[in-house]
Every structure is written in C-alpha cells, then in structure tokens.
Design a protein around this motif. Sequence first.
Motif, PDB file in Angstrom:
ATOM      1  N   ASP A 289       0.830  -1.211   0.000  1.00 54.63           N
ATOM      2  CA  ASP A 289       0.000   0.000   0.000  1.00 54.63           C
ATOM      3  C   ASP A 289       0.861   1.256   0.000  1.00 54.63           C
ATOM      4  N   ALA A 290       2.031   1.145   0.609  1.00 55.09           N
ATOM      5  CA  ALA A 290       2.928   2.301   0.666  1.00 55.09           C
ATOM      6  C   ALA A 290       3.882   2.329  -0.529  1.00 55.09           C
ATOM      7  N   ASN A 291       3.606   1.465  -1.536  1.00 52.88           N
ATOM      8  CA  ASN A 291       4.414   1.469  -2.752  1.00 52.88           C
ATOM      9  C   ASN A 291       5.864   1.036  -2.536  1.00 52.88           C
ATOM     10  N   VAL A 292       6.092   0.204  -1.517  1.00 56.58           N
ATOM     11  CA  VAL A 292       7.447  -0.303  -1.272  1.00 56.58           C
ATOM     12  C   VAL A 292       7.574  -1.658  -1.980  1.00 56.58           C
ATOM     13  N   ASN A 293       8.558  -1.763  -2.865  1.00 60.93           N
ATOM     14  CA  ASN A 293       8.806  -3.036  -3.543  1.00 60.93           C
ATOM     15  C   ASN A 293       9.597  -3.969  -2.654  1.00 60.93           C
ATOM     16  N   VAL A 294       9.116  -5.180  -2.488  1.00 59.57           N
ATOM     17  CA  VAL A 294       9.843  -6.160  -1.692  1.00 59.57           C
ATOM     18  C   VAL A 294      10.451  -7.172  -2.655  1.00 59.57           C
ATOM     19  N   ASP A 295      11.698  -7.567  -2.364  1.00 60.27           N
ATOM     20  CA  ASP A 295      12.367  -8.480  -3.283  1.00 60.27           C
ATOM     21  C   ASP A 295      12.482  -9.880  -2.680  1.00 60.27           C
ATOM     22  N   MET A 296      13.613 -10.180  -2.032  1.00 64.60           N
ATOM     23  CA  MET A 296      13.784 -11.528  -1.488  1.00 64.60           C
ATOM     24  C   MET A 296      13.000 -11.648  -0.173  1.00 64.60           C
ATOM     25  N   ILE A 297      12.421 -12.810   0.072  1.00 62.36           N
ATOM     26  CA  ILE A 297      11.738 -13.037   1.354  1.00 62.36           C
ATOM     27  C   ILE A 297      12.087 -14.437   1.856  1.00 62.36           C
TER      28      ILE A 297
END
Length: 410
Positions: A289-297
């Motif tokens: 929602d805050a437009n933060v791209n997440v990569d590895m998890i």
Amino acid sequence: MKFGGTSVADLERIRRVARLVAAEQAAGHKVAVVVSAMAGKTNELVAWTDGAGPAAQGLPASDDEYDVVVASGEQVTAGLLAMTLRNMGLPARSWMGWQIPIVADDAHGKARIDDIPPEKLGAAMDSGEIAVIAGFQGVTRDGRIATLGRGGSDTSAVAIAAAVGGACDIYTDVDGVYTTDPRIESRARKLPKISYEEMLEMASLGAKVLQTRSVELAMAYGVPVRVLSSFVEPGEAPGQGTIVCDEEEIVEKRIVSGVAYSRDEAKISLFGLPDHPGVSSTIFGALADANVNVDMIVQSHARVADTANMEFTVGKRDAQRAVDIVQSMKGEVGFEDVRLNDDVAKVSVIGVGMRSHTGVAKAMFEALAAKGVNIQVISTSEIKISVLIDAAYTELAVRALHAAYGLDQL
Ligand code: ADP
Ligand code: ASP
Ligand code: MG
C-alpha cells in the motif's frame, strides 16, 4: 538511437553524438534520438529534491514535484543536441515527453508508459526531420510530468521504437553487454548476443546497462535492440555491440551467461513473529500500500514454539520507511523486534541453461565458500540464483563466480 548520460556529458560529446546521428540519417534511415541528462545531472537534481522536499521530513520524495525537477536534465540535452544538429545543417527539433505525448501513469518517480500515439512524431520523421526526444519523462493523463525511474531513458527509447515501428540502438559507455560489469571485472567478456529473458534478469538483478522495463517492452513488442559504444566516430568500425534477441536466435548456448550485482538493497529482519495465517499478508499488504517493492523473502521457524523469524529485502531508498511501517504494526502483528541492515549486496548468476542443467547452485556455493563469503539469503528462479551477502565482499564474490563458471574464458 539512444544516448546515455556519459555519451552527452559535455558539448564535445554531444557533437560526436550529432555526427553519429547524421551518419545514420545519411545511411537512409528516419531517425529519432532519445537522450539522457548529462552525466551526474540527475543525481544532482535528486539531491536537490532531497534537500528541499518531503525527504527532509522523512517522507517519500517521489511525488509530482520531484518529477518536475528531475525531468529537467533531459530537456537541456535534447535542446543542445537539436541545436548542434541544426548547426550541421540538418533539420532537427527537440521533443519533450508531453509534446509527443509519451503518456504515462501517475506513479511519480517510477511511472510506466501507457501509450505513445505515433502520429505527430511519425509525421515529423517522415518529413525528414530528426526527432530529438528527452528521455526519462512522460506526461500523466492529467497533464503532469512523470519520470520513468532511474535509467528510464532506455525505456523511452524502446517505447518510441515500438510506437513508430523501428529498431532500437542503445549507445552507451561500454561497447555491449558483458558477462558481468566490466568496471569491476576486467576479464568480463562481451556477449555477441543475449536473449531477452536473460537480459531481463541481468537488468532486474542490477546490471544497469539497460533498464529492466526497457527489456520487458522490447520483449513484449519484439523490438530489436542493440547495445553499442557511443565512443566511436562515424565510419570507424563501431563493432557489432550486443544484440538482444529471442533465445532461438542464439546458437551457442551457455549454462551461465552472466553475473550481476546490486548494492541497492537493504535487509529487514523480523524476530519473534506469531506463526499463524495472515501475518505475512498484513505486513506485505501494508508495504505494498505504501508502494514499497519487496524483493527476497525468507521465513523460518524460531526456536521458541509458535514463533517465526522473517527476513526480506527492499530498495535502499525505501528501507527506513519500510522499517517505520513495520514498526507501526508492532501492536497489531505482535513481533518482538525489527532490525535493518543496509550493508548488504545481492549477487546473482543468470543463464537459460539452468533450466536443463543441475549443479549450478552447488558451483555457486562452493565458489563463495572458497572465498569465505557468507550467504545471508538465497533466492532462485528458473534462470537465476541470487544470494545476499555482506556488501564488503561484492567484488570478490562477483569475480569468484565469474571465474567459477568459466566466463572469463568464453
Ligand atoms: P548510460 O548512461 O549510457 O545509460 P549506464 O551507466 O546506465 O549508461 O549503463 C552502462 C554501465 O552499465 C556500464 O558503464 C557498466 O559499468 C554497467 N554495467 C553493469 N553490468 C554490465 C554488463 N553486464 N555489461 C555491460 N555493462 C554493465
Ligand atoms: N537521467 C536519468 C537517470 O540518470 C535517466 C537515464 O539516464 O536513463 O536515471
Ligand atoms: Mg542507463
């Protein structure tokens, strides 16, 4: 033709670009030229927005006025190149994104191109005029300037080629796509050809020679793309550069084609999460929602029963904001602690041959172990393996992997 920042870094280089453009037109082509801002300019503009803008209050800087500022560098070079071409007696004019228009969405700072009506530009090019286009910028449907993310002029160029039905030559400060960044491994080899898919992975994993989105577009619209050096004179053999094409067009197949790295990531670790359904959805929902791209998890069981630990990576620029968002959910989610480490790098090996060969991961882990490089996070897809390591070992890891897959002996 697209020319990047170092290729238009001063008036002398702009004159050389003009000579290359003139030669292309003399060879019988209709030419559109996309230019970046002069080398270093965009960084300077971004720094100004950091000083003046919301970032000063710890808020995200990517808003509509950020784009107004950072898009300005390309306006300067487009005007200067058009002027230079005219001085050489050639018909040319500059085009800003809004004049074509290059219609983009309103995700300011990382906008995507929605549409480029080809009529105006096509008519100008048909008349023999060289179109000099400011890269990196578009216009939203409500008339605001939007920029396409760092490195976005590549995307402008491929999109223009798709719109007017042409091929796209990306002129830059290296003479093609290499097996890894030639700046950190002098034994890197130039690839005569690379598949769209591998190039897409290389780009998204950090090889900034092409912006990821530009490769996606080239693949989707079948735009032939070449990467070439701008540091040649017309008539001088420019070399073949690297052709980005369909996998079927590449005869000689390798298991691993390249090594990429990115220092642009930060790792966020969450400890003592409750181990029940919905936790990840809450956390990553808020980040999205805050437009933060997440990569590895990665998530794993903690030693304490019914709790888990989780680590994920985000872009460095978003890291503090992501931590604040997670922190603000501490009550709702109920974890113990959150930590940020932005002293990490992601190193990746890429190759379509991984689909059919085993042992690629083993070779990677062995090579890193032999150099004493500790792996913090691993992620894989069909044609790549990425590891997150301590940033201090980036070069060492890249070189070790480059050698381990025999890339210096191509
Ligand atoms: P431009 O300003 O022309 O857009 P960039 O700096 O964005 O140029 O991209 C070119 C740079 O990409 C090269 O100078 C090189 O250091 C870097 N690079 C990273 N990985 C690779 C690779 N695999 N092949 C070629 N260049 C690479
Ligand atoms: N000037 C912009 C940047 O530095 C766009 C580009 O060079 O492609 O990101
Ligand atoms: Mg670039």
